[in-house]
Design a protein around this motif. Structure first.
Motif, mmCIF file in Angstrom:
data_model
loop_
_atom_site.group_PDB
_atom_site.id
_atom_site.type_symbol
_atom_site.label_atom_id
_atom_site.label_comp_id
_atom_site.label_asym_id
_atom_site.label_seq_id
_atom_site.Cartn_x
_atom_site.Cartn_y
_atom_site.Cartn_z
ATOM 1 N N ALA A 172 20.499 -98.911 -1.902
ATOM 2 C CA ALA A 172 21.557 -99.278 -0.667
ATOM 3 C C ALA A 172 20.939 -100.806 -0.047
ATOM 4 C CB ALA A 172 21.931 -99.081 0.650
ATOM 5 N N GLY A 173 19.214 -100.702 -0.082
ATOM 6 C CA GLY A 173 18.788 -101.771 0.500
ATOM 7 C C GLY A 173 18.237 -103.038 0.084
ATOM 8 N N TRP A 174 18.291 -103.103 -1.634
ATOM 9 C CA TRP A 174 18.353 -103.961 -2.806
ATOM 10 C C TRP A 174 19.629 -104.251 -3.060
ATOM 11 C CZ3 TRP A 174 14.479 -105.358 -5.527
ATOM 12 C CH2 TRP A 174 14.488 -105.607 -6.611
ATOM 13 N N LYS A 175 20.728 -103.286 -3.041
ATOM 14 C CA LYS A 175 21.943 -104.512 -3.174
ATOM 15 C C LYS A 175 22.477 -105.056 -2.035
ATOM 16 C CE LYS A 175 24.708 -102.477 -5.103
ATOM 17 N NZ LYS A 175 26.090 -101.787 -6.299
ATOM 18 N N ALA A 176 21.686 -104.641 -0.838
ATOM 19 C CA ALA A 176 22.274 -105.439 0.514
ATOM 20 C C ALA A 176 21.252 -106.687 0.317
ATOM 21 C CB ALA A 176 22.140 -104.778 1.727
ATOM 22 N N THR A 177 20.291 -107.211 0.012
ATOM 23 C CA THR A 177 19.283 -108.121 -0.371
ATOM 24 C C THR A 177 19.456 -109.553 -1.472
ATOM 25 O OG1 THR A 177 17.695 -106.582 -0.989
ATOM 26 C CG2 THR A 177 17.335 -107.481 1.381
ATOM 27 N N SER B 101 26.582 -94.408 -1.085
ATOM 28 C CA SER B 101 25.649 -94.659 -0.363
ATOM 29 C C SER B 101 25.394 -93.629 0.741
ATOM 30 C CB SER B 101 24.304 -96.079 -1.051
ATOM 31 O OG SER B 101 25.238 -96.515 -1.305
ATOM 32 N N GLU B 102 25.579 -94.621 1.957
ATOM 33 C CA GLU B 102 25.368 -93.547 2.533
ATOM 34 C C GLU B 102 25.712 -91.561 3.139
ATOM 35 O OE1 GLU B 102 24.575 -95.056 6.233
ATOM 36 O OE2 GLU B 102 23.790 -96.572 4.591
ATOM 37 N N VAL B 103 26.659 -91.806 2.813
ATOM 38 C CA VAL B 103 26.868 -89.915 2.137
ATOM 39 C C VAL B 103 25.684 -89.237 1.680
ATOM 40 C CG1 VAL B 103 28.169 -88.216 1.039
ATOM 41 C CG2 VAL B 103 29.525 -90.013 1.977
ATOM 42 N N ILE B 104 25.068 -90.024 0.227
ATOM 43 C CA ILE B 104 24.192 -89.580 -0.511
ATOM 44 C C ILE B 104 22.841 -88.918 0.879
ATOM 45 C CG2 ILE B 104 22.521 -89.820 -2.228
ATOM 46 C CD1 ILE B 104 25.268 -90.977 -3.113
ATOM 47 N N ILE B 105 22.790 -90.635 1.432
ATOM 48 C CA ILE B 105 21.265 -90.869 1.975
ATOM 49 C C ILE B 105 21.620 -89.194 3.278
ATOM 50 C CG2 ILE B 105 20.294 -91.422 4.235
ATOM 51 C CD1 ILE B 105 21.122 -94.642 2.324
ATOM 52 N N ASN B 106 22.775 -89.198 3.857
ATOM 53 C CA ASN B 106 22.468 -88.048 5.081
ATOM 54 C C ASN B 106 22.826 -86.905 4.183
ATOM 55 O OD1 ASN B 106 23.081 -89.355 8.037
ATOM 56 N ND2 ASN B 106 23.909 -90.913 6.031
ATOM 57 N N LEU B 107 22.787 -86.457 2.817
ATOM 58 C CA LEU B 107 22.752 -85.640 2.703
ATOM 59 C C LEU B 107 21.391 -85.315 2.076
ATOM 60 C CD1 LEU B 107 26.022 -85.047 -0.293
ATOM 61 C CD2 LEU B 107 25.573 -83.977 1.826
ATOM 62 N N GLY B 108 20.727 -85.947 1.980
ATOM 63 C CA GLY B 108 18.998 -85.790 1.568
ATOM 64 C C GLY B 108 17.953 -85.792 3.013
ATOM 65 N N TYR B 109 18.480 -86.569 4.077
ATOM 66 C CA TYR B 109 18.406 -86.221 5.244
ATOM 67 C C TYR B 109 18.149 -84.511 6.199
ATOM 68 C CZ TYR B 109 16.381 -90.963 5.474
ATOM 69 O OH TYR B 109 15.751 -92.201 4.969
ATOM 70 N N LEU B 110 19.615 -84.381 6.112
ATOM 71 C CA LEU B 110 20.372 -83.692 6.792
ATOM 72 C C LEU B 110 19.711 -81.973 6.719
ATOM 73 C CD1 LEU B 110 22.266 -81.819 8.828
ATOM 74 C CD2 LEU B 110 23.882 -81.521 6.845
ATOM 75 N N PRO B 111 19.275 -81.730 5.662
ATOM 76 C CA PRO B 111 18.426 -80.727 5.401
ATOM 77 C C PRO B 111 16.938 -80.588 5.559
ATOM 78 C CG PRO B 111 18.756 -81.217 3.645
ATOM 79 C CD PRO B 111 19.927 -82.205 4.108
ATOM 80 N N LEU B 112 16.268 -81.710 5.493
ATOM 81 C CA LEU B 112 14.819 -82.134 6.493
ATOM 82 C C LEU B 112 15.309 -81.979 7.448
ATOM 83 C CD1 LEU B 112 14.378 -85.480 4.075
ATOM 84 C CD2 LEU B 112 12.942 -82.940 3.948
#
Length: 306
Positions: free
Chosen positions: A274-279, A232-243
């Motif tokens: 990720a946040g949904w699963k964490a809560t 999940s963290e990998v996908i999140i950062n792959l989304g943020y990096l180009p932005l």
């Protein structure tokens, strides 16, 4: 014979109508999620979804106009999407005005409960300091661009001098540098993930050697959850990096702004998941018994698929 329509019965029928509704675990979960810092991911998902819906509405309007099905080639729905997108972005930036508080909390706890390795400690310290630069610059950008504070302010040095000196607060430069520090955080997080991957593989290898026999359901579930959180963290950062790269450059990275919506939506949906699963509440023992089984090898297979 029907009951008499008294004031008490009217009260029960109208004001007490919620007595007919059953408690909802989904609503309870949503309230728990929205009460966390990551609860802001829902407006983010909506915002970047609107970024993609707007161009589609414009395209449909142009095609309908060419076919003679509408008078104007412009879409009012697209304009509404653009306005809501802008409002959501503005409100999310205003909400982040308190962003420094959890960063301070994180850095303080980091020194008292350091991560597993010295490398991770150094990475997280650098990430924390990058955020200490990012948030004040973003706050200044927001306040100056909205005219809340003037673009020219007296220099602190002028208080000790007879000559007045001023500092020009260029909102464009403030915005660029704030995102550049965010980009530093994202890049460092990829290094963090590489270290996390090594530790996860070591942990799984040690569990396998220690057990010798098959793993329990609880151990299998723990392994699966750890790898799920990692990816999940990998996908999140792959989304943020180009932005972050796009917003860090004066001329941007993308010629077509639709890519902002694509990468933003990827990061937003992954963050929401990720946040949904964490809560989520812990599974009951009965639910754990019927949870789908997974082996250590099948979980680790996700790791080598890259």
């Amino acid at each position: 014979m029907s009951k008499s329509l008294t004031a008490g019965r009217l009260n029960d029928v109208i004001l007490g109508c919620f007595a007919h509704l059953q408690p909802s675990e989904t609503v309870d979960h949503l309230v728990r999620y929205l009460g966390t810092w990551s609860g802001s991911e829902i407006p983010k998902v909506i915002q970047y979804a609107l970024k993609l819906i707007g161009p589609f509405m414009d395209l449909r309007a142009r095609l309908q106009h060419r076919a003679g099905l509408r008078e104007s080639p412009t879409s009012r729905a697209s304009q509404s999407c653009a306005k809501l997108y802008s409002l959501l972005g503005d409100s999310r930036m205003l909400w982040r005005i308190w962003g420094l508080l959890p960063i301070f909390q994180w850095l303080i706890s980091l020194e008292r409960r350091p991560p597993a390795t010295r490398t991770l400690l150094t990475i997280e310290r650098l990430q924390g300091w990058s955020m200490l630069a990012y948030y004040p610059l973003e706050h200044l950008y927001y306040l100056v661009s909205h005219g809340i504070i003037p673009a020219t302010v007296p220099s602190p040095i002028s208080f000790f001098s007879s000559k007045k000196k001023f500092i020009n607060l260029d909102p464009g430069k403030l915005g660029l540098w704030s995102v550049r520090f965010w980009a530093v955080y994202v890049i460092l997080h990829f290094v963090h993930l590489i270290e996390d991957r090594k530790l996860l593989k070591q942990r799984h290898s040690s569990i396998r050697k220690a057990k010798g026999t098959g793993l329990t359901r609880e151990e299998k579930m723990e392994i699966r959850q750890r790898w799920d959180a990692f990816w999940s963290e990998v996908i999140i950062n792959l989304g943020y990096l180009p932005l972050t790269v796009h917003w860090s450059l004066e001329n941007g990275l993308f010629k077509n702004d639709i890519w902002v919506g694509v990468f933003g939506l990827v990061a937003g949906v992954a963050s929401f998941r990720a946040g949904w699963k964490a809560t989520a509440l812990p599974l009951a023992p009965e639910a754990k018994e019927v949870a789908p089984e997974t082996t250590l090898d099948s979980v680790a297979a996700c790791d080598v698929s890259t």
